[in-house]
Design a protein around this motif. Sequence first.
Motif, PDB file in Angstrom:
ATOM      1  N   LEU A  12       0.801  -1.267   0.126  1.00  0.00           N
ATOM      2  CA  LEU A  12      -0.077  -0.053   0.210  1.00  0.00           C
ATOM      3  C   LEU A  12       0.797   1.223   0.033  1.00  0.00           C
ATOM      4  CD1 LEU A  12      -3.092  -0.651   2.463  1.00  0.00           C
ATOM      5  CD2 LEU A  12      -3.280  -0.335  -0.029  1.00  0.00           C
ATOM      6  N   ALA A  13       2.069   1.244   0.753  1.00  0.00           N
ATOM      7  CA  ALA A  13       2.870   2.280   0.828  1.00  0.00           C
ATOM      8  C   ALA A  13       3.191   2.737  -0.668  1.00  0.00           C
ATOM      9  CB  ALA A  13       4.175   2.113   1.697  1.00  0.00           C
ATOM     10  N   ALA A  39      -8.028  -0.664   5.019  1.00  0.00           N
ATOM     11  CA  ALA A  39      -6.691  -1.114   5.047  1.00  0.00           C
ATOM     12  C   ALA A  39      -5.728   0.114   5.107  1.00  0.00           C
ATOM     13  CB  ALA A  39      -6.388  -1.823   3.562  1.00  0.00           C
ATOM     14  N   CYS A  40      -5.876   1.189   4.574  1.00  0.00           N
ATOM     15  CA  CYS A  40      -5.259   2.446   4.613  1.00  0.00           C
ATOM     16  C   CYS A  40      -5.355   2.942   6.012  1.00  0.00           C
ATOM     17  CB  CYS A  40      -5.732   3.467   3.623  1.00  0.00           C
ATOM     18  SG  CYS A  40      -5.219   3.136   2.045  1.00  0.00           S
ATOM     19  N   LEU A  41      -6.219   2.619   6.576  1.00  0.00           N
ATOM     20  CA  LEU A  41      -6.567   3.316   8.013  1.00  0.00           C
ATOM     21  C   LEU A  41      -5.686   2.444   9.114  1.00  0.00           C
ATOM     22  CD1 LEU A  41      -8.097   5.331   9.886  1.00  0.00           C
ATOM     23  CD2 LEU A  41      -9.886   3.671  10.271  1.00  0.00           C
ATOM     24  N   GLU A  42      -5.745   1.008   8.723  1.00  0.00           N
ATOM     25  CA  GLU A  42      -5.355   0.007   9.673  1.00  0.00           C
ATOM     26  C   GLU A  42      -3.839   0.215   9.319  1.00  0.00           C
ATOM     27  OE1 GLU A  42      -6.835  -3.588   8.562  1.00  0.00           O
ATOM     28  OE2 GLU A  42      -8.641  -3.315   9.777  1.00  0.00           O
ATOM     29  N   LYS A  76      -1.254  -7.771  -9.877  1.00  0.00           N
ATOM     30  CA  LYS A  76      -0.441  -7.900  -8.821  1.00  0.00           C
ATOM     31  C   LYS A  76      -1.017  -8.030  -7.655  1.00  0.00           C
ATOM     32  CE  LYS A  76       3.195  -7.962 -11.623  1.00  0.00           C
ATOM     33  NZ  LYS A  76       3.987  -9.086 -11.403  1.00  0.00           N
ATOM     34  N   PRO A  77      -0.411  -9.049  -6.578  1.00  0.00           N
ATOM     35  CA  PRO A  77      -1.082  -9.272  -5.339  1.00  0.00           C
ATOM     36  C   PRO A  77      -0.467  -8.098  -4.465  1.00  0.00           C
ATOM     37  CG  PRO A  77       0.192 -11.022  -6.125  1.00  0.00           C
ATOM     38  CD  PRO A  77       0.364 -10.032  -7.232  1.00  0.00           C
ATOM     39  N   VAL A  78      -1.155  -7.376  -3.428  1.00  0.00           N
ATOM     40  CA  VAL A  78      -0.944  -6.279  -2.544  1.00  0.00           C
ATOM     41  C   VAL A  78      -0.852  -7.031  -1.136  1.00  0.00           C
ATOM     42  CG1 VAL A  78      -1.658  -4.198  -1.709  1.00  0.00           C
ATOM     43  CG2 VAL A  78      -2.214  -4.688  -4.003  1.00  0.00           C
ATOM     44  N   ASP A  79       0.330  -6.535  -0.561  1.00  0.00           N
ATOM     45  CA  ASP A  79       0.706  -7.148   0.660  1.00  0.00           C
ATOM     46  C   ASP A  79      -0.341  -7.114   1.838  1.00  0.00           C
ATOM     47  OD1 ASP A  79       3.286  -7.872  -0.205  1.00  0.00           O
ATOM     48  OD2 ASP A  79       4.172  -6.039   0.490  1.00  0.00           O
ATOM     49  N   GLU A  80      -1.024  -5.856   1.865  1.00  0.00           N
ATOM     50  CA  GLU A  80      -1.914  -5.848   2.915  1.00  0.00           C
ATOM     51  C   GLU A  80      -3.316  -6.356   2.543  1.00  0.00           C
ATOM     52  OE1 GLU A  80       1.184  -2.770   3.139  1.00  0.00           O
ATOM     53  OE2 GLU A  80       0.089  -3.793   1.582  1.00  0.00           O
ATOM     54  N   PHE A  81      -3.537  -6.768   1.152  1.00  0.00           N
ATOM     55  CA  PHE A  81      -4.819  -7.403   1.004  1.00  0.00           C
ATOM     56  C   PHE A  81      -4.693  -8.866   0.848  1.00  0.00           C
ATOM     57  CE2 PHE A  81      -5.374  -3.533  -1.945  1.00  0.00           C
ATOM     58  CZ  PHE A  81      -5.959  -2.798  -0.936  1.00  0.00           C
ATOM     59  N   CYS A  82      -5.120  -9.537   2.214  1.00  0.00           N
ATOM     60  CA  CYS A  82      -4.855 -11.120   2.297  1.00  0.00           C
ATOM     61  C   CYS A  82      -6.199 -11.660   2.662  1.00  0.00           C
ATOM     62  CB  CYS A  82      -4.146 -11.236   3.439  1.00  0.00           C
ATOM     63  SG  CYS A  82      -4.508 -10.357   5.033  1.00  0.00           S
ATOM     64  N   ILE A  83      -7.227 -10.974   2.400  1.00  0.00           N
ATOM     65  CA  ILE A  83      -8.687 -11.573   2.671  1.00  0.00           C
ATOM     66  C   ILE A  83      -9.437 -12.159   1.313  1.00  0.00           C
ATOM     67  CG2 ILE A  83     -11.050 -10.982   3.544  1.00  0.00           C
ATOM     68  CD1 ILE A  83      -9.894  -8.949   5.371  1.00  0.00           C
TER      69      ILE A  83
END
Length: 321
Positions: free
Chosen positions: A203-204, A227-230, A274-281
């Motif tokens: 996300l960064a 996800a951005c808030l967390e 492309k997978p995003v690290d923070e999106f794991c659900i």
Amino acid sequence: MNPLKRLRMRITAIGGAGFDGMKISSHQIVAFTEVFRRRSVSEAAAVLGVTQSAVTQHLAKLEQHMGTTLFIRHRSGLVPTKPAQELFALTDRVRVLEQLVAEKINAYTDLSAGHLTVIANAPRPAMPIISEFNRRFPAVRITFSLVPWELAKQRLEARDVDIAIITEPDDIANLFHVELSKTRLMALVQREHRLACRPTLSLAELAQERIILTEDGSLTLREVEKACLENSINMPNVIKMATYPVLKEAVLHGIGIGILLQDSVFPSEELVYKPVDEFCIDFKTYIVTTSDKRRLRSVKSFFETVQISIENQLSTPRQTD
């Protein structure tokens, strides 16, 4: 008490008008229900096999009985009023029951006619299913529209559609549903973009780019903001698009990087997921209908087509790099 008598009592409660010396007919109920479903007098008349003037007359008499306006004309079609919405919640059930009775009497062996209203959050997996259904039952007309996640839930609850293909719907325990797929949010990037060679993104990193999201009320926007808030990340450069197909076009034209559910749009050689690290659900997508409508031959056949479509999707490899 028979269904029509119950409807008379309910219509009196909704409209506030009495029925002394007045009669409500099943034709008025059927005309109203089909107009509500199609948002069009002409389409309702075509479905019922009557003239537009006949449908208009039935609506006018029903409005006279109820002492209220049922539809407001708008450029996009007829807009139901609150009394109409309350009435439809009942008349749609009566109409479905009539259709079930007709099918039983006629003992249909095939689908030689009919109409289905289908909504979805994204083109896929809806389009492969509709394509296969049309191949098997070409005489059945389908009205399909893409709607935001929140609106899809509202229309399903209001019985405004026959079938909904929706991701992570709330409270479907009382509805007939079948799980279609599981998928995750991913970044959609032009193949020539500098980040396209990376195995995963964060996300960064995405926060440094122009990001394209679907508009307010979408599951994607809700999850990205969460996800951005967390992770205490701010995305200052965000563009919102109405639907996934528009989002895909924006990425194709180099406007930015999209975030969407994988496989929600058709693959393109110019784009990569492309997978995003923070999106794991994993998010589940279901095909949903009401318990009574599931018994309609056309709806039942649509659900039977789902298995065929799933098999076709499984034979198509995912594009991830």
